[in-house]
Write a protein that holds these residues in place. Sequence first.
Motif, mmCIF file in Angstrom:
data_model
loop_
_atom_site.group_PDB
_atom_site.id
_atom_site.type_symbol
_atom_site.label_atom_id
_atom_site.label_comp_id
_atom_site.label_asym_id
_atom_site.label_seq_id
_atom_site.Cartn_x
_atom_site.Cartn_y
_atom_site.Cartn_z
ATOM 1 N N LEU A 154 -16.736 -11.515 -8.610
ATOM 2 C CA LEU A 154 -15.686 -12.453 -9.000
ATOM 3 C C LEU A 154 -15.185 -12.172 -10.412
ATOM 4 O O LEU A 154 -13.991 -12.309 -10.698
ATOM 5 N N ALA A 155 -16.074 -11.743 -11.295
ATOM 6 C CA ALA A 155 -15.669 -11.413 -12.664
ATOM 7 C C ALA A 155 -14.694 -10.236 -12.659
ATOM 8 O O ALA A 155 -13.733 -10.212 -13.437
ATOM 9 N N GLN A 156 -14.912 -9.287 -11.764
ATOM 10 C CA GLN A 156 -13.988 -8.154 -11.648
ATOM 11 C C GLN A 156 -12.630 -8.608 -11.114
ATOM 12 O O GLN A 156 -11.591 -8.104 -11.537
ATOM 13 N N PHE A 157 -12.640 -9.568 -10.200
ATOM 14 C CA PHE A 157 -11.382 -10.045 -9.618
ATOM 15 C C PHE A 157 -10.524 -10.813 -10.628
ATOM 16 O O PHE A 157 -9.310 -10.876 -10.487
ATOM 17 N N GLU A 158 -11.151 -11.395 -11.645
ATOM 18 C CA GLU A 158 -10.395 -12.125 -12.660
ATOM 19 C C GLU A 158 -9.433 -11.213 -13.415
ATOM 20 O O GLU A 158 -8.464 -11.680 -14.008
ATOM 21 N N LEU A 159 -9.702 -9.914 -13.397
ATOM 22 C CA LEU A 159 -8.848 -8.952 -14.093
ATOM 23 C C LEU A 159 -7.647 -8.521 -13.245
ATOM 24 O O LEU A 159 -6.762 -7.829 -13.740
ATOM 25 N N LEU A 160 -7.620 -8.923 -11.996
ATOM 26 C CA LEU A 160 -6.543 -8.511 -11.091
ATOM 27 C C LEU A 160 -5.301 -9.382 -11.292
ATOM 28 O O LEU A 160 -5.406 -10.531 -11.700
ATOM 29 N N PRO A 161 -4.129 -8.840 -10.931
ATOM 30 C CA PRO A 161 -2.921 -9.670 -10.981
ATOM 31 C C PRO A 161 -3.028 -10.804 -9.962
ATOM 32 O O PRO A 161 -3.696 -10.657 -8.928
ATOM 33 N N PRO A 162 -2.377 -11.935 -10.236
ATOM 34 C CA PRO A 162 -2.491 -13.080 -9.310
ATOM 35 C C PRO A 162 -1.951 -12.787 -7.914
ATOM 36 O O PRO A 162 -2.352 -13.423 -6.946
ATOM 37 N N ASP A 163 -1.034 -11.819 -7.797
ATOM 38 C CA ASP A 163 -0.501 -11.441 -6.477
ATOM 39 C C ASP A 163 -1.086 -10.092 -6.044
ATOM 40 O O ASP A 163 -0.379 -9.182 -5.652
ATOM 41 N N SER A 164 -2.392 -10.001 -6.087
ATOM 42 C CA SER A 164 -3.081 -8.725 -5.834
ATOM 43 C C SER A 164 -2.782 -8.136 -4.457
ATOM 44 O O SER A 164 -2.868 -6.931 -4.261
ATOM 45 N N TRP A 165 -2.420 -8.988 -3.494
ATOM 46 C CA TRP A 165 -2.132 -8.492 -2.146
ATOM 47 C C TRP A 165 -0.885 -7.613 -2.109
ATOM 48 O O TRP A 165 -0.637 -6.937 -1.124
ATOM 49 N N ASN A 166 -0.093 -7.608 -3.179
ATOM 50 C CA ASN A 166 1.108 -6.770 -3.238
ATOM 51 C C ASN A 166 0.833 -5.370 -3.790
ATOM 52 O O ASN A 166 1.742 -4.567 -3.924
ATOM 53 N N TYR A 167 -0.428 -5.080 -4.126
ATOM 54 C CA TYR A 167 -0.793 -3.800 -4.730
ATOM 55 C C TYR A 167 -1.696 -3.006 -3.790
ATOM 56 O O TYR A 167 -2.514 -3.584 -3.075
ATOM 57 N N PRO A 168 -1.600 -1.677 -3.825
ATOM 58 C CA PRO A 168 -2.531 -0.864 -3.039
ATOM 59 C C PRO A 168 -3.963 -1.020 -3.561
ATOM 60 O O PRO A 168 -4.174 -1.193 -4.770
ATOM 61 N N TYR A 169 -4.914 -0.924 -2.660
ATOM 62 C CA TYR A 169 -6.326 -1.088 -3.008
ATOM 63 C C TYR A 169 -6.739 -0.124 -4.119
ATOM 64 O O TYR A 169 -7.394 -0.511 -5.086
ATOM 65 N N LYS A 170 -6.354 1.146 -4.001
ATOM 66 C CA LYS A 170 -6.767 2.140 -4.999
ATOM 67 C C LYS A 170 -6.251 1.789 -6.385
ATOM 68 O O LYS A 170 -6.929 2.009 -7.383
ATOM 69 N N GLU A 171 -5.058 1.245 -6.435
ATOM 70 C CA GLU A 171 -4.491 0.859 -7.735
ATOM 71 C C GLU A 171 -5.264 -0.317 -8.328
ATOM 72 O O GLU A 171 -5.491 -0.378 -9.533
ATOM 73 N N LEU A 172 -5.676 -1.245 -7.499
ATOM 74 C CA LEU A 172 -6.442 -2.399 -7.971
ATOM 75 C C LEU A 172 -7.864 -2.015 -8.354
ATOM 76 O O LEU A 172 -8.432 -2.566 -9.291
#
Length: 196
Positions: A154-172
């Motif tokens: 979850l700590a790693q996910f906090e660094l993701l953009p709020p609309d993470s589903w719009n990004y490719p997995y590798k980029e995230l």
Amino acid sequence: MRQFVKQHKNELHQRVFDELTDLFSALTDENANFLAQSFIGFQQNGATLFQLLSIDFQEFPWDQLYVSAMRHRFYLELEKHPDFLLYQFVQPILQANFNQSAQLSQDMFLKGDSVATICQKRGIRPGTLHDHLLEWAFVDPSFPFERILTNETLAQFELLPPDSWNYPYKELLGTSTFSFFELRLYQIKQKRGESC
């Protein structure tokens, strides 16, 4: 089967012919010809699937993989046509098999078995179990996300953009260590507007 045939007896012959024509037209020639040549019926003696395999695919495991791939493509195409009689005929069978398997995975998970333990006990691939769990998480707001999404993840996910589903997995992913499965679970929970 008898009940299905009786229910549709006046239209069955032509509908099945038309539906198979549509389905086979959407497949590659190789796929359609392979399956069609195995048909058995009135004045039609189809070949066995083994007879239809090219010499390159007659050894294990390629013989089974090739036949499975040919059938899989057919059923994927059929799933696009829920109005077809053929779909209505096989859908309860396919759905029952999937539901039983997914339900068994869910029951084992609720009893405390880990993902690895369920895969080992059931002899299924992690990807199959992940599919079962993702579908469950998608439809059930009470899915126990905390069993999989650790504080570290979850700590790693906090660094993701709020609309993470719009990004490719590798980029995230970048230098993070979360799995695609964990990301999808997080996104399902996030899409519901729930905080993790």
